[in-house]
Design an enzyme around this catalytic site. Structure first.
Site, PDB file in Angstrom:
ATOM      1  N   HIS A  29       0.800  -1.217   0.000  1.00  0.00           N
ATOM      2  CA  HIS A  29       0.000   0.000   0.000  1.00  0.00           C
ATOM      3  C   HIS A  29       0.837   1.273   0.000  1.00  0.00           C
ATOM      4  O   HIS A  29       0.285   2.370  -0.171  1.00  0.00           O
ATOM      5  CB  HIS A  29      -0.967   0.005   1.191  1.00  0.00           C
ATOM      6  CG  HIS A  29      -2.308   0.576   0.841  1.00  0.00           C
ATOM      7  ND1 HIS A  29      -3.454   0.270   1.530  1.00  0.00           N
ATOM      8  CD2 HIS A  29      -2.691   1.443  -0.135  1.00  0.00           C
ATOM      9  CE1 HIS A  29      -4.480   0.917   0.999  1.00  0.00           C
ATOM     10  NE2 HIS A  29      -4.043   1.646  -0.013  1.00  0.00           N
ATOM     11  N   ASP A  39     -10.089  -0.652   3.637  1.00  0.00           N
ATOM     12  CA  ASP A  39      -8.903  -1.240   4.254  1.00  0.00           C
ATOM     13  C   ASP A  39      -9.206  -1.642   5.697  1.00  0.00           C
ATOM     14  O   ASP A  39     -10.001  -0.974   6.377  1.00  0.00           O
ATOM     15  CB  ASP A  39      -7.780  -0.178   4.244  1.00  0.00           C
ATOM     16  CG  ASP A  39      -6.386  -0.746   4.398  1.00  0.00           C
ATOM     17  OD1 ASP A  39      -6.226  -1.804   5.039  1.00  0.00           O
ATOM     18  OD2 ASP A  39      -5.434  -0.105   3.915  1.00  0.00           O
ATOM     19  N   HIS A  98      -6.930  -1.333   7.807  1.00  0.00           N
ATOM     20  CA  HIS A  98      -6.061  -0.383   8.504  1.00  0.00           C
ATOM     21  C   HIS A  98      -6.306   1.025   7.990  1.00  0.00           C
ATOM     22  O   HIS A  98      -6.780   1.208   6.865  1.00  0.00           O
ATOM     23  CB  HIS A  98      -4.591  -0.767   8.286  1.00  0.00           C
ATOM     24  CG  HIS A  98      -4.299  -2.212   8.545  1.00  0.00           C
ATOM     25  ND1 HIS A  98      -4.423  -3.184   7.558  1.00  0.00           N
ATOM     26  CD2 HIS A  98      -3.912  -2.859   9.672  1.00  0.00           C
ATOM     27  CE1 HIS A  98      -4.133  -4.367   8.080  1.00  0.00           C
ATOM     28  NE2 HIS A  98      -3.820  -4.200   9.353  1.00  0.00           N
ATOM     29  N   ASP A 135      -3.744   3.375   7.951  1.00  0.00           N
ATOM     30  CA  ASP A 135      -2.483   3.788   7.308  1.00  0.00           C
ATOM     31  C   ASP A 135      -2.144   5.246   7.583  1.00  0.00           C
ATOM     32  O   ASP A 135      -1.743   5.994   6.683  1.00  0.00           O
ATOM     33  CB  ASP A 135      -2.531   3.509   5.804  1.00  0.00           C
ATOM     34  CG  ASP A 135      -2.613   2.018   5.494  1.00  0.00           C
ATOM     35  OD1 ASP A 135      -2.289   1.214   6.383  1.00  0.00           O
ATOM     36  OD2 ASP A 135      -3.006   1.658   4.364  1.00  0.00           O
ATOM     37  N   HIS A 142       4.168   0.934   4.379  1.00  0.00           N
ATOM     38  CA  HIS A 142       2.816   0.680   3.858  1.00  0.00           C
ATOM     39  C   HIS A 142       1.733   1.033   4.873  1.00  0.00           C
ATOM     40  O   HIS A 142       0.548   1.079   4.516  1.00  0.00           O
ATOM     41  CB  HIS A 142       2.660  -0.772   3.368  1.00  0.00           C
ATOM     42  CG  HIS A 142       2.498  -1.795   4.453  1.00  0.00           C
ATOM     43  ND1 HIS A 142       1.895  -3.017   4.234  1.00  0.00           N
ATOM     44  CD2 HIS A 142       2.880  -1.803   5.749  1.00  0.00           C
ATOM     45  CE1 HIS A 142       1.902  -3.729   5.344  1.00  0.00           C
ATOM     46  NE2 HIS A 142       2.490  -3.015   6.278  1.00  0.00           N
ATOM     47  N   ASP A 155      -7.443  -2.085  -0.407  1.00  0.00           N
ATOM     48  CA  ASP A 155      -6.493  -3.059   0.122  1.00  0.00           C
ATOM     49  C   ASP A 155      -7.257  -4.361   0.331  1.00  0.00           C
ATOM     50  O   ASP A 155      -8.297  -4.379   1.005  1.00  0.00           O
ATOM     51  CB  ASP A 155      -5.933  -2.536   1.449  1.00  0.00           C
ATOM     52  CG  ASP A 155      -4.805  -3.382   2.009  1.00  0.00           C
ATOM     53  OD1 ASP A 155      -4.869  -4.623   1.891  1.00  0.00           O
ATOM     54  OD2 ASP A 155      -3.869  -2.808   2.596  1.00  0.00           O
ATOM     55  N   ASP A 176      -6.801  -6.682   2.225  1.00  0.00           N
ATOM     56  CA  ASP A 176      -6.999  -7.116   3.604  1.00  0.00           C
ATOM     57  C   ASP A 176      -8.211  -6.442   4.246  1.00  0.00           C
ATOM     58  O   ASP A 176      -8.558  -6.731   5.389  1.00  0.00           O
ATOM     59  CB  ASP A 176      -5.735  -6.936   4.453  1.00  0.00           C
ATOM     60  CG  ASP A 176      -5.381  -5.489   4.783  1.00  0.00           C
ATOM     61  OD1 ASP A 176      -6.264  -4.623   4.797  1.00  0.00           O
ATOM     62  OD2 ASP A 176      -4.188  -5.231   5.065  1.00  0.00           O
ATOM     63  N   GLU A 227      -1.933  -5.134  -2.186  1.00  0.00           N
ATOM     64  CA  GLU A 227      -1.611  -6.082  -1.107  1.00  0.00           C
ATOM     65  C   GLU A 227      -2.028  -7.526  -1.375  1.00  0.00           C
ATOM     66  O   GLU A 227      -2.188  -8.316  -0.450  1.00  0.00           O
ATOM     67  CB  GLU A 227      -2.179  -5.607   0.239  1.00  0.00           C
ATOM     68  CG  GLU A 227      -1.600  -4.292   0.745  1.00  0.00           C
ATOM     69  CD  GLU A 227      -0.210  -4.409   1.382  1.00  0.00           C
ATOM     70  OE1 GLU A 227       0.300  -5.542   1.466  1.00  0.00           O
ATOM     71  OE2 GLU A 227       0.341  -3.361   1.773  1.00  0.00           O
TER      72      GLU A 227
END
Length: 298
Positions: free
Chosen positions: A99, A122, A124, A126, A139, A225, A227, A270
Site C-alpha cells: 500500500h 482497508d 487499517h 495507514d 505501507h 487493500d 486485507d 496487497e
C-alpha cells in the site's frame, strides 16, 4: 467513468516486511482482469510495470522507516507514470504491490483535482508516521504522507499536502495503532469501522460515503487493500485481520460506486500469492474490479 483505461503494475514489496506482495500484480493479471474489463467495453492499454528501486549498498538507513530511499524513489516514478496517464485523458488503474504505492498515486491524482476525495477500503487506516509506527513499515503510512505528515522524502513527492482530512472516508477499519486512533480523533477523519458496517449495513455506509464525498470533492480515488476483506475470502494478504468485510458486501460496495459514477482513479493492493490459496485473493480482486467498472448480473 472514462472508457479509455491504462492499467499499470507496481511490483513493490518494500513498504512491508513479508515478501511476496511484489508478485500480486502478476497474479491479478493471471486472474483475467484485462479480459474482464475489455468485455465490459473498456479500451485497455497495458502500461506495464513501474520500475521498482532497490536500496543502494552502503546507504544510511533511517532507523524508523524501512527502505525509505527506495520507496521514495519508486513513489516518484509512480507519480510520473500516473500523471502521464491522466494527461493522456485515460482512467488510471494501478495494481499493487504494497500500500505504500499510494504515496505516488495520490500525489499524481491530487495534481489533477481541485479537491481530491479518497475512499480507503482497508482493515487499517495507514495514518502512522515514523514516530508512531510500531514496525517502521511504510505501507502503514501513505494516508499520513498524503496529508503532509511524515518524512520529507515522502511528503515532498508532488507538491504540498495531497489531501484534506475532511475528504477522506475509510471503510472496513478494524486494526488501528494507538497513534492512529489519536490522529483520527485529532483530524476528525470519517472512519466506518466493522462495527458500523455490522450494525448499519454496507448499503447505508456506502450511501453515506458517496453523498459525503460528492458534496465536497471534484474527483474521487478508490484505494482498495485486499486485507479489507475477511481472510476467509481473501487469505493472500500480508497483514490479515479477522472479522472483515465479506466478499458479497465488498461487491455491493463496488456496485454502488459504479452506479454513483464518481470514481476517477483506482488501485487494488496487497495481494500476496505466496500466502494465497489457488489464487483466490487475486481472483477476488479481479472480480471486485469487474463490479466497480459496471459488471452486473442483469
Amino acid at each position: 467513468m472514462k472508457n479509455e483505461m491504462t492499467i499499470v503494475s507496481v511490483p513493490m514489496d518494500l513498504g512491508q516486511a513479508r515478501r511476496g506482495v511484489d508478485m500480486g500484480p502478476s497474479a491479478v493479471r493471471y486472474a483475467g482482469v484485462f479480459e474482464r474489463l475489455e468485455a465490459l467495453g473498456y479500451n485497455i492499454k497495458d502500461g506495464g510495470d513501474v520500475a521498482v528501486a532497490t536500496e543502494k549498498a552502503g546507504m544510511k538507513q533511517e532507523a524508523a522507516l524501512k527502505d525509505l530511499e527506495a520507496v521514495a524513489e519508486t513513489s516518484q516514478r509512480i507519480e510520473q507514470q500516473v500523471t502521464e496517464i491522466h494527461e493522456a485523458g485515460r482512467f488510471p488503474l494501478v495494481l499493487g504491490g504494497d500500500h505504500s504505492i499510494s504515496i505516488g498515486t495520490l500525489a499524481a491524482h491530487a495534481a489533477q483535482a481541485e479537491n481530491l476525495g479518497v475512499i480507503w477500503y482497508d482493515a487499517h487506516v495507514d495514518l502512522n508516521t515514523g514516530e508512531t509506527s510500531p514496525s517502521g513499515n511504510i505501507h502503514g503510512m501513505p494516508l499520513a504522507v498524503a496529508l503532509g505528515y511524515g518524512d520529507k522524502k515522502l511528503t515532498s513527492i508532488g507538491s504540498g499536502p495531497k489531501l484534506k482530512p475532511e475528504n477522506i472516508v475509510i471503510v472496513g477499519a478494524r486494526a488501528l495503532d494507538e497513534g492512529e486512533k489519536a490522529f483520527v480523533q485529532e483530524h476528525n477523519i470519517c472512519v466506518y469501522t466493522m462495527h458500523d458496517i455490522d450494525r448499519r449495513g454496507m448499503s447505508t455506509v456506502m450511501e453515506e460515503a458517496i453523498n459525503y464525498l460528492r458534496s465536497r470533492c471534484d474527483q474521487v480515488h478508490l484505494s482498495l487493500d485486499l486485507d479489507g476483506l475477511d481472510p476467509q475470502d481473501a487469505p493472500g494478504v500480508g497483514t490479515p485481520v479477522v472479522g472483515g468485510v465479506s466478499y458479497r458486501e465488498s461487491h455491493l460496495a463496488m456496485e454502488m460506486l459504479a452506479e454513483a459514477e464518481m470514481i476517477t482513479s483506482a488501485e487494488f493492493v496487497e495481494v500476496n500469492p505466496i500466502l494465497d490459496e489457488r489464487n483466490k485473493t487475486a481472483e477476488a480482486a479481479a472480480a471486485l474490479m469487474g463490479s466497480l467498472f459496471g459488471e452486473k448480473l442483469k
